[in-house]
Scaffold this motif. Structure first.
Motif, PDB file in Angstrom:
ATOM      1  N   GLU A  35       0.842  -1.208   0.000  1.00  0.00           N
ATOM      2  CA  GLU A  35       0.000   0.000   0.000  1.00  0.00           C
ATOM      3  C   GLU A  35       0.872   1.250   0.000  1.00  0.00           C
ATOM      4  OE1 GLU A  35      -2.758  -0.124   3.294  1.00  0.00           O
ATOM      5  OE2 GLU A  35      -3.267  -2.216   2.861  1.00  0.00           O
ATOM      6  N   ALA A  36       1.932   1.228   0.803  1.00  0.00           N
ATOM      7  CA  ALA A  36       2.839   2.384   0.865  1.00  0.00           C
ATOM      8  C   ALA A  36       3.593   2.552  -0.448  1.00  0.00           C
ATOM      9  CB  ALA A  36       3.811   2.224   2.025  1.00  0.00           C
ATOM     10  N   THR A  37       3.999   1.431  -1.031  1.00  0.00           N
ATOM     11  CA  THR A  37       4.720   1.489  -2.308  1.00  0.00           C
ATOM     12  C   THR A  37       3.850   2.137  -3.378  1.00  0.00           C
ATOM     13  OG1 THR A  37       5.869  -0.547  -1.727  1.00  0.00           O
ATOM     14  CG2 THR A  37       5.935   0.123  -4.037  1.00  0.00           C
ATOM     15  N   LEU A  38       2.594   1.722  -3.418  1.00  0.00           N
ATOM     16  CA  LEU A  38       1.684   2.287  -4.418  1.00  0.00           C
ATOM     17  C   LEU A  38       1.510   3.778  -4.190  1.00  0.00           C
ATOM     18  CD1 LEU A  38      -0.952  -0.583  -4.485  1.00  0.00           C
ATOM     19  CD2 LEU A  38       0.615   0.039  -6.310  1.00  0.00           C
ATOM     20  N   ALA A  39       1.382   4.153  -2.909  1.00  0.00           N
ATOM     21  CA  ALA A  39       1.241   5.579  -2.604  1.00  0.00           C
ATOM     22  C   ALA A  39       2.459   6.336  -3.108  1.00  0.00           C
ATOM     23  CB  ALA A  39       1.056   5.773  -1.098  1.00  0.00           C
ATOM     24  N   MET A  40       3.627   5.773  -2.893  1.00  0.00           N
ATOM     25  CA  MET A  40       4.866   6.425  -3.334  1.00  0.00           C
ATOM     26  C   MET A  40       4.886   6.578  -4.843  1.00  0.00           C
ATOM     27  SD  MET A  40       7.780   7.685  -2.631  1.00  0.00           S
ATOM     28  CE  MET A  40       9.423   7.916  -3.278  1.00  0.00           C
ATOM     29  N   ALA A  41       4.508   5.536  -5.554  1.00  0.00           N
ATOM     30  CA  ALA A  41       4.521   5.609  -7.014  1.00  0.00           C
ATOM     31  C   ALA A  41       3.585   6.713  -7.490  1.00  0.00           C
ATOM     32  CB  ALA A  41       4.125   4.263  -7.610  1.00  0.00           C
ATOM     33  N   ARG A  42       2.431   6.783  -6.863  1.00  0.00           N
ATOM     34  CA  ARG A  42       1.454   7.794  -7.268  1.00  0.00           C
ATOM     35  C   ARG A  42       1.948   9.199  -6.953  1.00  0.00           C
ATOM     36  NH1 ARG A  42      -2.654   3.661  -5.369  1.00  0.00           N
ATOM     37  NH2 ARG A  42      -2.425   4.582  -3.293  1.00  0.00           N
ATOM     38  N   VAL A  43       2.590   9.339  -5.804  1.00  0.00           N
ATOM     39  CA  VAL A  43       3.101  10.657  -5.421  1.00  0.00           C
ATOM     40  C   VAL A  43       4.202  11.090  -6.394  1.00  0.00           C
ATOM     41  CG1 VAL A  43       4.463  11.851  -3.670  1.00  0.00           C
ATOM     42  CG2 VAL A  43       2.466  10.538  -2.996  1.00  0.00           C
ATOM     43  N   LEU A  44       5.084  10.169  -6.719  1.00  0.00           N
ATOM     44  CA  LEU A  44       6.156  10.502  -7.658  1.00  0.00           C
ATOM     45  C   LEU A  44       5.588  10.938  -9.002  1.00  0.00           C
ATOM     46  CD1 LEU A  44       8.812   7.691  -7.032  1.00  0.00           C
ATOM     47  CD2 LEU A  44       8.995  10.104  -6.440  1.00  0.00           C
ATOM     48  N   LYS A  45       4.589  10.220  -9.440  1.00  0.00           N
ATOM     49  CA  LYS A  45       3.981  10.576 -10.733  1.00  0.00           C
ATOM     50  C   LYS A  45       3.338  11.956 -10.654  1.00  0.00           C
ATOM     51  CE  LYS A  45       2.898   8.188 -13.889  1.00  0.00           C
ATOM     52  NZ  LYS A  45       2.142   7.574 -14.961  1.00  0.00           N
ATOM     53  N   ALA A  46       2.620  12.187  -9.560  1.00  0.00           N
ATOM     54  CA  ALA A  46       1.934  13.479  -9.409  1.00  0.00           C
ATOM     55  C   ALA A  46       2.933  14.619  -9.390  1.00  0.00           C
ATOM     56  CB  ALA A  46       1.104  13.468  -8.137  1.00  0.00           C
ATOM     57  N   ALA A  47       4.114  14.359  -8.844  1.00  0.00           N
ATOM     58  CA  ALA A  47       5.130  15.409  -8.771  1.00  0.00           C
ATOM     59  C   ALA A  47       5.917  15.522 -10.062  1.00  0.00           C
ATOM     60  CB  ALA A  47       6.079  15.121  -7.607  1.00  0.00           C
TER      61      ALA A  47
END
Lengths: 264, 677, 329
Positions: free
Chosen positions: B452-464
């Motif tokens: 779950e944390a990994t997915l959040a990180m991937a999404r945050v990186l993409k958003a940034a």
């Protein structure tokens, strides 16, 4: 003591059941991408048995594996555990062999290796699990065979083998050379000690082709297809699991007990 | 007139002075030489690089006593006491050299005695003496009355306290009797002068006063040189050795594990005391038995048998016991002497496997002892040469070998690259190149809660808008669990493999969500040829927020407390960035735990203990840390490490407080704050 | 083909026909009838003679009886030799054995000696349109089922997993032939000797016969922790089992191992405690009527095959479960 161990590289048995896919038409299993194959669990025990004997008696362990080029990984794994050298038997002519064919090829390789006191195999392969190669190989080599070993000792040119039976063990005495198939009850295989991991990683595993071991095409043909697979299917086994809950695990337990008591 | 220039029963004072000094000096030097030779039995290690930087660091630690003041807390003010002792005693030491050595032994008394310099200096010594005495009383009260856990009420400590007190008292006595005997009516130094005043009025004969003065002087002298002989034979050896030990401390990275050279050896790791390096042996001399390591060790505090202090002291004792035979050239202690096995008798296997490698011991040690790497060196011997380790460790290592990750059984649920399915991110295939790699780590890819944390990180990186790639299925373990468990060659193989993979894809920068991977790739891969820019995601996120690439707009009404992961905080000094990131979240109320930042208390998952079964103790380490978090009144614990996340989830589940306390990975909160309301 | 008929290699246990032999005679009869051929049985050992009539009652047309003293207890070399000699003489088309301690050893050797085609651990046997024996068996740890035939190699051989087919019905009125096998075995041909037989004493109910089985897996943590399983099993009148990893760790004796290699059980109630449900293990318990799973990982595979489940630490569930059962039963 000179020991020869036959090992096989198989699909990792610990892949998620949901990832297990087959091609029913080709009657083959489709390995999930990115999952490295592993040494067959029973063959690893056979290597462990060989290493234990070498620890006590000294000697040499040679490992052979019939498989594709990648099978060198399992030979290296055996070397990291304590085997001295290994070979892979790879040839177009060795593809799609059944138990007799495999036993024939292994037999030819063993004859090329020459002198041996003991041949070790896993009791069955962790993939197709036909459980016959060891016994057929013993027949070909003309040596006695003991199956389902959970312990092997050697003394005075004789082997003392502990064999698993349904409610205990049998202890058998066999001459040398003999073939012994090994089961998981032997115990956990060792972690490669010292630098062996690095030594094994840097080893080049020689490849023997049909010509190298004198495997005759006619014999291979004869050995082919004693049995063949006519169908492969995945049995569906999904059941609806009723989850029992409660205010606490203890409460859930009581609810479960009540439910089951009614059914019994 | 200095008592040294008097003749006693026909023997000149100088003769007595110098003969006594010679005896003491010989005893002093002989002992030091013995210890030096023992230290040289250890393996070679280069701690002489950047000598200028080293000297500077040492002076900063020692002279302002930062080594001790850094550990001062409301509950433990002993560091202040030690600083007073150190500064005070330093002044006394100088006075011994000048007023006893030069003035006395070298007969320069006429040039020194009676001078203003002497008066001023002795007046300063009066103040110093009072402060030292206060420190001594504080020390005695703490050690023998309050009796905190970390201090032993030992006889040796008592002897030292009494000796130092004697030196303070004798110093005043010498001045007082001297003034009285020589009819001086000086009023400085105050204490000596007061004593002199009292003695003058006491009616004692001048001859008596002179005699007592000389006796006091010689007694004072004997205690000083006696102390000199005693120092290298007691824990006070640290006076001489600690500054050196700090000089030779690792610069930068604190836990320096050396690769094992790939050559045939009889065995690997440390089986005998001389298998350690000279620096490790110097560590043993430096220990002042302060017990701070003991009091901050999570294993010890949760009731396991491991105590870093005991490990150090037992190894020291072992070195001193086996030393003479080793120096005599015998490879091992003979069977007549107590042939102790270092692993087993001196340090037990139980102690060796209890360590989470959190580094709290090293952080808090005033004299720069490196505890962690000794434990790892012992583990190396157990695993590589004796094939002895807890079953859970063996299972994990075998899994690492066959499957490239330590999570046995969990692989039965998902495959390494599964987390990427459905996401629009670049998974590197053969021949692909990328500059920035998001390295997920085994836990982040395979364990459900961490995915779950990994997915959040991937999404945050993409958003940034960060341009990154992942390895997907091709990612294998960084090797940290193998290295911490002592299975060094497996680690080496994995390191080489991963470095080759990174180079193959042209990777220049690596961002990771796991502090263990971060530490390993950043600090340890360079030894194997891997030099990459490695960033922990909290650093990247803090930077993205600062640059405005991440806008946190959604209010989070939560009381947060941040748990510093050991491998991010203590090991790598990353404390500020995670806090900055959290403080950028609107409405987040950040409360600090008592034990935070470099004082953070381990979650219990490091050192391979995420897989190696925790030994029975009085409680579990993660449950202790949960209590720390609960004390803050927070409703959410935030962490930046997959092991810490798992450990907190487990302890929260165990205490059954899921409704009142949640644990989140920092990136999960950041993502939540990014969403539009 | 010169090969005709179905031959069942029987086993004698404590002076009686083993249950697996009766099962084999049942399925053997069906196969023989399907082929329009005879069903024979081979019984080896001291008590063999007295059991010939019984084998006929269970469906055999002919029973070959070999009473050589060297066959009194299972000896791999002796049995292989005897069976091979008989097969070379009588040329059966199909040879069936049980997937038992004897069968797993004897069948491959016999097959190797005769050059036939063998399928091991079969779950089902049938005859297809081409009059070939079709064996269905689990492969890949039980993840898949394969059907196998031997087109030309003879004899077609199979070892049958016990308790997968119903036993043959007894008809004492059946008529048949009991034929003593001639020829003595040469003792010098027996290279491997059985030196000792060690029986592992299992307290209470035997695993294979238990109506309730309580199994522990890798999540149990220690041998000590297996005590709670023993308590539950004893309250329920059942037996304790274990997965291979638990046995590997030494927490339970090998004789309690359930799975692909190990025992296959089909009790009324199978309680799986702290085991993930790896396919290799599940294969050993799928025949159970009710499977209950207790595991603190809700994603564990065991929940995919269980009928009831609790997601929790077994240490917090089992004592309460045992207590409640005690109360109710």
């Amino acid at each position: 003591m000179n020991i020869i161990v036959c090992v096989k590289q198989v699909l990792d048995p610990e892949i998620p059941p949901a990832k297990f896919k087959i091609d029913p038409a080709a009657k083959k299993v489709i390995p999930p991408p990115g999952v490295p194959p592993v040494i067959s669990v029973f063959d690893e025990r056979a290597v462990e048995a060989a290493c234990r004997l070498k620890d006590k008696q000294g000697g040499k362990i040679t490992v052979i594996s019939l498989g594709p080029a990648q099978a060198s990984e399992v030979v290296k794994h055996a070397i990291s555990m304590g085997a001295d050298e290994g070979f892979i038997l790879q040839d177009e002519a060795f593809e799609d062999l059944d138990s007799f064919g495999i036993a024939y090829v292994l037999g030819r390789a063993i004859q090329k290796i020459g002198q041996y006191d003991l041949v070790l195999c896993g009791r069955q392969s962790a993939d197709w699990g036909n459980g016959q190669v060891g016994s057929i190989l013993a027949e070909i080599l003309g040596i006695p065979v003991v199956t389902l070993a959970c312990d092997i000792e050697a003394a005075d040119k004789k082997l003392k083998v502990k064999r698993i039976v349904k409610d205990g063990y049998e202890v058998l005495e066999a001459p040398m050379p003999s073939l012994v198939t090994v089961s998981t009850e032997l115990g956990l295989p060792r972690l490669p000690a010292g630098m062996r991991i690095m030594i094994a990683a840097r080893t080049q595993v020689p490849v023997w082709k049909a010509a190298d071991i004198g495997a005759q095409a006619a014999e291979l043909d004869k050995a082919k297809a004693h049995t063949e697979v006519t169908g492969l299917s995945v049995p569906s086994r999904k059941t609806e699991c009723e989850m029992i809950s409660g205010d606490s695990p203890g409460q859930a337990a009581e609810n479960l007990a009540a439910k089951l008591a009614k059914l019994m | 007139m200095s008592p040294v220039s008097v003749t006693y029963w026909g023997i000149p004072g100088y003769a007595i002075f110098w003969v006594l000094f010679a005896i003491a000096a010989v005893l002093f030097a002989q002992r030091l030489y013995f210890l030096f030779r023992l230290m040289r039995l250890g393996k070679a290690e280069n701690r002489f690089d950047r000598i200028g930087q080293r000297i500077k660091a040492m002076l900063v630690e020692v002279i302002p006593q930062w080594c001790n003041l850094k550990t001062v807390t409301r509950k433990d003010i002993a560091g202040i006491g030690h600083a007073l002792l150190f500064w005070g005693f330093s002044l006394f030491l100088i006075s011994y050299i000048i007023f006893i050595g030069l003035a006395g032994g070298f007969g320069a008394s006429s040039a020194i005695e009676g001078t203003n310099f002497e008066v001023v200096y002795f007046s300063i010594l009066d103040v110093a003496g009072v402060l030292v005495t206060i420190a001594l009383i504080m020390a005695a009260v703490r050690r023998y009355i309050i009796r905190p856990e970390r201090l032993e009420a030992s006889a040796e400590a008592g002897v030292i306290l009494i000796l130092v007190f004697f030196l303070m008292a004798l110093n005043v006595a010498v001045v007082g009797f001297g003034y009285a005997a020589h009819d001086s009516n000086a009023s400085w130094p105050p204490m000596g002068a007061a004593l002199a005043g009292y003695l003058s009025g006491s009616g004692l004969a001048q001859g008596t006063l002179e005699a007592v003065y000389q006796a006091m002087w010689w007694l004072h002298y004997l205690v000083i040189i006696g102390f000199m002989v005693y120092i290298p034979r007691s824990k006070h050896l640290h006076i001489l050795v600690a500054p050196l030990n700090i000089l030779f401390r690792p610069l930068g990275h604190k836990v320096v594990l050396k690769p094992i050279p790939l050559e045939e050896a009889e065995y690997f790791g440390a089986a005998k005391i001389q298998d350690f390096t000279w620096k490790d042996l110097l560590d043993l001399y430096s220990c002042a038995v302060c017990g701070r390591c003991h009091a901050s060790c999570p294993a010890q505090l949760s009731g396991k048998s491991l105590s870093p202090r005991e490990v150090v002291l037992n190894l020291k004792k072992h070195l001193l016991e086996t030393g003479p035979e080793l120096l005599a050239g015998k490879a091992e202690a003979s069977s007549e002497s107590k042939a102790k096995a270092m692993i087993g008798d001196v340090v037990t296997e139980e102690e060796i496997w209890a360590c989470t490698t959190c580094g709290a011991c090293q952080e808090v040690c005033p004299v720069g002892i490196e505890h962690v790497r000794k434990i790892i060196e012992l583990r190396r011997n157990l695993v590589l040469s004796q094939n002895k380790m807890p079953e859970s460790a063996q299972l994990m290592l075998r899994n690492l070998q066959s499957r490239g990750n330590p999570w046995a059984g969990v692989q039965s649920l998902r495959l390494r690259g599964d987390w990427t399915s459905g996401l629009d991110i670049k998974v590197l295939a053969e021949g692909d190149k990328a500059r920035t790699l998001f390295w997920v780590g085994c836990t982040g890819a395979l364990v459900e809660r961490n995915v779950e944390a990994t997915l959040a990180m991937a999404r945050v990186l993409k958003a940034a808008g960060v341009n990154f790639a992942v390895l997907g299925d091709a990612e294998t373990c960084c090797g940290d669990p193998a290295r911490r468990a002592g299975y060094e060659f497996q680690f080496q193989m994995m390191a080489e493999q991963n470095i080759a993979t990174f180079k193959k894809h042209g990777i220049k920068e690596i961002v990771t969500t796991c502090p263990h991977c971060y530490n390993t790739i950043k600090n340890e891969y360079p030894s194997y040829g891997g030099d990459f820019k490695v960033v922990h995601y909290t650093q990247l996120i803090a930077d993205l927020i600062r640059r405005g690439k991440l806008k946190l707009t959604k209010e989070l009404n939560s009381i947060l407390t941040y748990h510093d992961p050991c491998y991010l905080g203590r090991y790598n000094g990353v404390y500020q960035e995670p806090r900055r990131a959290l403080q950028a979240i609107p409405g987040a109320n950040l409360k600090e735990m008592d034990r935070s930042k470099n004082n953070s208390f381990c979650c219990g998952g490091g050192g391979g203990l995420m897989w190696i079964e925790e030994q029975p103790g009085t409680t579990k380490i993660n449950q202790m840390r949960l209590e720390d978090a609960l004390k803050t009144g927070a409703d959410t614990v935030v962490t930046a490490c997959p092991y810490c996340l798992q450990m907190f989830e487990e302890s929260i589940e165990h205490k059954d407080i899921k409704d009142s306390l949640k644990v989140k990975d920092l990136v999960e909160l950041v993502e939540a704050a990014m969403k539009r309301s | 083909m010169d090969n005709k008929g179905v031959l069942v290699c029987g086993e004698i246990v404590e002076g009686k026909l083993a249950p697996i032999t009766i099962e084999l005679l049942g399925v053997g009869r069906k196969l023989a009838d399907g082929l329009g051929e005879e069903l024979s049985a081979l019984l080896m050992g001291g008590k063999a003679g007295g059991l010939g009539q019984e084998a006929i009652a269970y469906g055999a047309d002919k029973v070959y009886v070999a009473e050589d003293s060297l066959l009194d207890s299972y000896n791999s070399d002796a049995y292989t030799q005897m069976a091979a000699d008989l097969c070379r003489k009588e040329l059966p088309s199909i040879v069936l054995l049980g997937h038992t301690d004897i069968g797993t050893d004897l069948a491959p050797r016999l097959n190797g000696r005769l050059g036939g085609g063998l399928a091991m651990d079969c779950l089902g046997l049938s005859v297809d349109a081409a009059k070939l024996l079709v064996s269905t068996r689990p492969v890949f740890g039980g993840n898949a089922h394969a059907t196998m035939v031997s087109k030309t190699a003879r004899p077609q051989m199979a070892t049958l997993r016990p308790k997968t087919v119903p036993p043959a019905k007894r008809d004492d009125a059946r008529k048949g032939e009991v034929i003593p096998v001639e020829g003595k075995l040469d003792p010098s041909a027996l290279k491997v000797k059985v030196v000792e037989r060690i029986k592992e004493e299992v307290e209470g109910v035997k695993l294979e016969d238990a109506e309730v089985v309580v199994s522990g897996g890798r999540g149990m943590g220690s041998a000590q922790n297996f005590e709670v399983l023993k308590e539950l099993a004893s309250v329920l009148g059942g037996a304790v089992g274990a997965t291979r990893p638990a046995c590997d760790e030494g927490w339970a004796p090998m004789t309690l191992q359930i799975g692909q290699t190990g025992k296959v059980v089909s009790p009324k109630l199978y309680i799986a405690v702290a085991l993930s449900g790896a396919i290799q293990h599940i294969g050993g318990c799928l025949g159970s009527k009710y499977i209950v799973a207790i595991n603190n990982d809700k994603e564990a595979n065991i929940f995919n095959v269980a009928h009831f489940g609790i997601v929790a630490d077994y240490k917090e569930v089992l004592p309460a479960l045992t207590a409640k059962f005690k109360e109710l039963l």
